[in-house]
Write a protein that holds these residues in place. Structure first.
Motif, PDB file in Angstrom:
ATOM      1  N   SER A   1       0.862  -1.179   0.000  1.00 32.59           N
ATOM      2  CA  SER A   1       0.000   0.000   0.000  1.00 32.59           C
ATOM      3  C   SER A   1       0.902   1.233   0.000  1.00 32.59           C
ATOM      4  CB  SER A   1      -0.886   0.000   1.237  1.00 32.59           C
ATOM      5  OG  SER A   1      -0.073   0.164   2.379  1.00 32.59           O
ATOM      6  N   LYS A   2       0.328   2.394  -0.315  1.00 31.52           N
ATOM      7  CA  LYS A   2       1.128   3.615  -0.311  1.00 31.52           C
ATOM      8  C   LYS A   2       1.769   3.803   1.072  1.00 31.52           C
ATOM      9  CE  LYS A   2       1.023   8.509  -0.244  1.00 31.52           C
ATOM     10  NZ  LYS A   2       0.240   9.674   0.135  1.00 31.52           N
ATOM     11  N   ARG A   3       0.975   3.545   2.111  1.00 29.33           N
ATOM     12  CA  ARG A   3       1.471   3.722   3.467  1.00 29.33           C
ATOM     13  C   ARG A   3       2.690   2.815   3.733  1.00 29.33           C
ATOM     14  NH1 ARG A   3      -1.620   4.487   8.676  1.00 29.33           N
ATOM     15  NH2 ARG A   3      -3.421   4.840   7.369  1.00 29.33           N
ATOM     16  N   GLU A   4       2.617   1.567   3.260  1.00 26.08           N
ATOM     17  CA  GLU A   4       3.734   0.639   3.463  1.00 26.08           C
ATOM     18  C   GLU A   4       4.975   1.085   2.693  1.00 26.08           C
ATOM     19  OE1 GLU A   4       1.130  -3.447   4.144  1.00 26.08           O
ATOM     20  OE2 GLU A   4       1.713  -2.854   2.135  1.00 26.08           O
ATOM     21  N   LEU A   5       4.757   1.549   1.467  1.00 23.65           N
ATOM     22  CA  LEU A   5       5.902   1.965   0.650  1.00 23.65           C
ATOM     23  C   LEU A   5       6.572   3.201   1.236  1.00 23.65           C
ATOM     24  CD1 LEU A   5       4.383   1.360  -2.887  1.00 23.65           C
ATOM     25  CD2 LEU A   5       6.158   0.029  -1.776  1.00 23.65           C
ATOM     26  N   VAL A   6       5.730   4.120   1.711  1.00 22.23           N
ATOM     27  CA  VAL A   6       6.265   5.359   2.276  1.00 22.23           C
ATOM     28  C   VAL A   6       6.973   5.077   3.612  1.00 22.23           C
ATOM     29  CG1 VAL A   6       5.517   7.513   3.353  1.00 22.23           C
ATOM     30  CG2 VAL A   6       4.741   6.943   1.051  1.00 22.23           C
ATOM     31  N   ALA A   7       6.465   4.075   4.355  1.00 23.36           N
ATOM     32  CA  ALA A   7       7.083   3.727   5.649  1.00 23.36           C
ATOM     33  C   ALA A   7       8.525   3.282   5.447  1.00 23.36           C
ATOM     34  CB  ALA A   7       6.282   2.629   6.336  1.00 23.36           C
ATOM     35  N   GLU A   8       8.810   2.689   4.283  1.00 23.57           N
ATOM     36  CA  GLU A   8      10.178   2.230   4.015  1.00 23.57           C
ATOM     37  C   GLU A   8      11.165   3.396   3.908  1.00 23.57           C
ATOM     38  OE1 GLU A   8      10.699  -0.616   0.923  1.00 23.57           O
ATOM     39  OE2 GLU A   8       8.905  -1.731   1.493  1.00 23.57           O
TER      40      GLU A   8
ATOM     41  N   SER B   1      11.982  10.084   5.849  1.00 25.30           N
ATOM     42  CA  SER B   1      12.576  11.100   4.968  1.00 25.30           C
ATOM     43  C   SER B   1      11.499  11.924   4.271  1.00 25.30           C
ATOM     44  CB  SER B   1      13.417  10.438   3.879  1.00 25.30           C
ATOM     45  OG  SER B   1      14.516   9.797   4.437  1.00 25.30           O
ATOM     46  N   ASP B   2      11.792  13.178   4.023  1.00 26.49           N
ATOM     47  CA  ASP B   2      10.935  14.036   3.207  1.00 26.49           C
ATOM     48  C   ASP B   2      11.518  14.133   1.810  1.00 26.49           C
ATOM     49  OD1 ASP B   2       9.003  14.932   5.122  1.00 26.49           O
ATOM     50  OD2 ASP B   2      10.601  16.137   6.030  1.00 26.49           O
TER      51      ASP B   2
ATOM     52  N   ASP C   1       5.827  10.667  -0.263  1.00 27.38           N
ATOM     53  CA  ASP C   1       4.836  10.173  -1.216  1.00 27.38           C
ATOM     54  C   ASP C   1       5.475   9.095  -2.091  1.00 27.38           C
ATOM     55  OD1 ASP C   1       6.529  11.635  -2.778  1.00 27.38           O
ATOM     56  OD2 ASP C   1       5.063  13.098  -3.440  1.00 27.38           O
ATOM     57  N   LEU C   2       4.736   8.626  -3.094  1.00 22.57           N
ATOM     58  CA  LEU C   2       5.264   7.545  -3.935  1.00 22.57           C
ATOM     59  C   LEU C   2       6.460   8.008  -4.765  1.00 22.57           C
ATOM     60  CD1 LEU C   2       1.990   5.777  -5.141  1.00 22.57           C
ATOM     61  CD2 LEU C   2       3.624   4.990  -3.426  1.00 22.57           C
TER      62      LEU C   2
ATOM     63  N   HIS D   1      13.825   6.614  -3.444  1.00 23.77           N
ATOM     64  CA  HIS D   1      14.496   5.821  -2.414  1.00 23.77           C
ATOM     65  C   HIS D   1      14.877   4.437  -2.955  1.00 23.77           C
ATOM     66  CE1 HIS D   1      15.244   3.870   1.411  1.00 23.77           C
ATOM     67  NE2 HIS D   1      14.267   3.011   1.178  1.00 23.77           N
ATOM     68  N   LEU D   2      13.942   3.830  -3.709  1.00 18.57           N
ATOM     69  CA  LEU D   2      14.146   2.447  -4.156  1.00 18.57           C
ATOM     70  C   LEU D   2      15.071   2.346  -5.359  1.00 18.57           C
ATOM     71  CD1 LEU D   2      10.454   1.330  -3.817  1.00 18.57           C
ATOM     72  CD2 LEU D   2      12.377   0.246  -2.654  1.00 18.57           C
ATOM     73  N   THR D   3      15.045   3.364  -6.215  1.00 18.45           N
ATOM     74  CA  THR D   3      15.730   3.240  -7.503  1.00 18.45           C
ATOM     75  C   THR D   3      16.861   4.247  -7.687  1.00 18.45           C
ATOM     76  OG1 THR D   3      14.326   4.820  -8.648  1.00 18.45           O
ATOM     77  CG2 THR D   3      13.520   2.547  -8.557  1.00 18.45           C
ATOM     78  N   GLY D   4      16.901   5.270  -6.842  1.00 12.07           N
ATOM     79  CA  GLY D   4      17.922   6.306  -7.014  1.00 12.07           C
ATOM     80  C   GLY D   4      17.686   7.179  -8.235  1.00 12.07           C
ATOM     81  N   SER D   5      16.489   7.070  -8.825  1.00 14.69           N
ATOM     82  CA  SER D   5      16.192   7.934  -9.983  1.00 14.69           C
ATOM     83  C   SER D   5      14.770   8.471  -9.868  1.00 14.69           C
ATOM     84  CB  SER D   5      16.375   7.160 -11.291  1.00 14.69           C
ATOM     85  OG  SER D   5      15.513   6.055 -11.316  1.00 14.69           O
ATOM     86  N   THR D   6      14.386   9.315 -10.823  1.00 18.00           N
ATOM     87  CA  THR D   6      13.059   9.912 -10.752  1.00 18.00           C
ATOM     88  C   THR D   6      12.110   9.176 -11.687  1.00 18.00           C
ATOM     89  OG1 THR D   6      13.414  11.464 -12.547  1.00 18.00           O
ATOM     90  CG2 THR D   6      14.122  12.164 -10.363  1.00 18.00           C
ATOM     91  N   LEU D   7      10.821   9.306 -11.401  1.00 19.61           N
ATOM     92  CA  LEU D   7       9.815   8.599 -12.190  1.00 19.61           C
ATOM     93  C   LEU D   7       9.781   9.053 -13.636  1.00 19.61           C
ATOM     94  CD1 LEU D   7       6.651   8.248  -9.985  1.00 19.61           C
ATOM     95  CD2 LEU D   7       7.581   6.533 -11.519  1.00 19.61           C
ATOM     96  N   ARG D   8      10.096  10.325 -13.872  1.00 17.79           N
ATOM     97  CA  ARG D   8       9.966  10.855 -15.231  1.00 17.79           C
ATOM     98  C   ARG D   8      11.285  10.879 -15.989  1.00 17.79           C
ATOM     99  NH1 ARG D   8       6.321  12.986 -12.179  1.00 17.79           N
ATOM    100  NH2 ARG D   8       4.152  13.031 -12.878  1.00 17.79           N
TER     101      ARG D   8
END
Ligand SMILES: Nc1ncnc2c1ncn2[C@@H]1O[C@H](COP(=O)(O)OP(=O)(O)OP(=O)(O)O)[C@@H](O)[C@H]1O
Length: 312
Positions: A218-225, A229-230, A297-298, A304-311
């Motif tokens: 869930s978004k909450r679980e992903l953000v908890a990881e 951090s902001d 947020d996501l 955090h997970l990939t070291g890159s941006t979504l776009r």
């Protein structure tokens, strides 16, 4: 009841390149699952294997408990698939297109007229049903494609980047339509590189990058990881690449990526309190002319997970 979809260990290679790398996830009945990843992450290739259009090099897919490789016809009956490209006859009206595809699906003629009325209402196009597709906006065409996918009453709707290339008004209509379908019990797989769409429509998200599911929850679980951090967006004037390197070295900063000619995105603990340190770290290389500290947020989870941006 069997889950709407289970895929395990899906692999697809082109030449020497692995474009889908041991992808696995499941979608419960009535659940809305989002695959969030940048262009080229492997979303379309994954979907093509899920719907039986592309044979995986390895791995398995079941839809409603039916193995897609063993019984593709039965599995496809449960799936409504909306590809990225519009697949309609432009010189026919929406109703005529639906009639044509309905006959292809083998829906009996008598049931079909009523069903066409239902799906047109679901996507909000009943009043334009008798206009030719060539007079439609991109978004209306996409909604007609969704209507086609719903004709045979699938249990699982699969939408591949449904809002790409559509006008803002239609984008809102598509998201509203999808939300309503899910509220009425439809299972959904929704792929996008727009975080806000996935966040709005889906209850569970798989983050995909370079062919791999990096995290799923869930978004909450992903953000908890993120561990508190902001996301900090900085507008900079000067040598942005060097400034990003200096900012990454600041204590509390875990990621720093250049997102534009004048912008850097950071992940950092400490939020606003860190700002004077950040401005000082960049000084001499670039002047900070704008700052935004965003709640986790996501987008931050992705960084955090990939070291890159979504776009990217
Ligand atoms: N038929 C093919 N032959 C070779 N490479 C391919 C083929 N299809 C896809 N690829 C490559 O596989 C990678 C994943 O592509 P894919 O279309 O699945 O990504 P995506 O996440 O859906 O992105 P997009 O939203 O841009 O379609 C890309 O690098 C793409 O170039």
């Amino acid at each position: 009841m069997s889950p709407a979809l289970v895929c395990e260990d899906l692999v697809k290679r082109y030449g020497g390149k692995t474009v889908v790398d041991h992808v696995g996830f499941h979608i419960d009945e009535g659940e809305a699952y989002g695959l969030l990843g940048p262009n080229g992450a492997g979303k379309t290739t994954t979907i093509s294997m899920l719907v039986g259009l592309l044979r995986p090099d390895s791995g398995s897919v079941t839809v409603g408990g039916i193995d897609v490789a063993a019984d593709p016809v039965a599995a496809k009956r449960l799936i409504g698939y909306v590809p990225q490209d519009i697949a309609l006859y432009p010189e026919l009206t929406a109703r005529e297109n639906l009639r044509y595809f309905g006959r292809l699906y083998g829906i009996p003629r008598r049931a079909l007229a009523g069903r066409i009325g239902d799906v047109l209402a679901m996507v909000g196009l009943a009043d334009r049903a008798d206009d030719r597709i060539e007079t439609y906006s991109g978004g209306m065409k996409r909604r007609t494609n969704i209507a086609v996918a719903l004709l045979h009453e699938p249990r699982l709707l699969i939408l591949d980047e449904p809002t790409v290339g559509v006008d803002p008004q239609s984008r809102v209509a598509i998201l509203d339509n999808v939300e309503r379908l899910v509220a009425d019990g439809m299972s959904l797989l929704y792929t996008s590189h727009y975080m806000e769409e996935v966040e709005r429509v889906c209850t569970r998200v798989g983050i995909i990058d370079r062919g791999k599911i990096m995290a799923d929850g869930s978004k909450r679980e992903l953000v908890a990881e993120l561990g508190g951090s902001d996301r900090i967006e900085l507008v900079l004037d000067g040598d942005v690449a060097t400034a990003a390197e200096k900012l990454r070295a600041v204590e509390g900063v875990s990621e720093a990526v250049v997102t534009g000619t004048h912008s850097v995105r950071l992940l950092a603990t400490g939020g606003r309190h860190l700002l004077p340190t950040l401005i000082a770290a960049a000084a001499g290389t670039a002047a900070v002319t704008g700052v935004e500290v965003v709640e986790p947020d996501l987008e931050a989870a992705f960084l955090h997970l990939t070291g890159s941006t979504l776009r990217d």
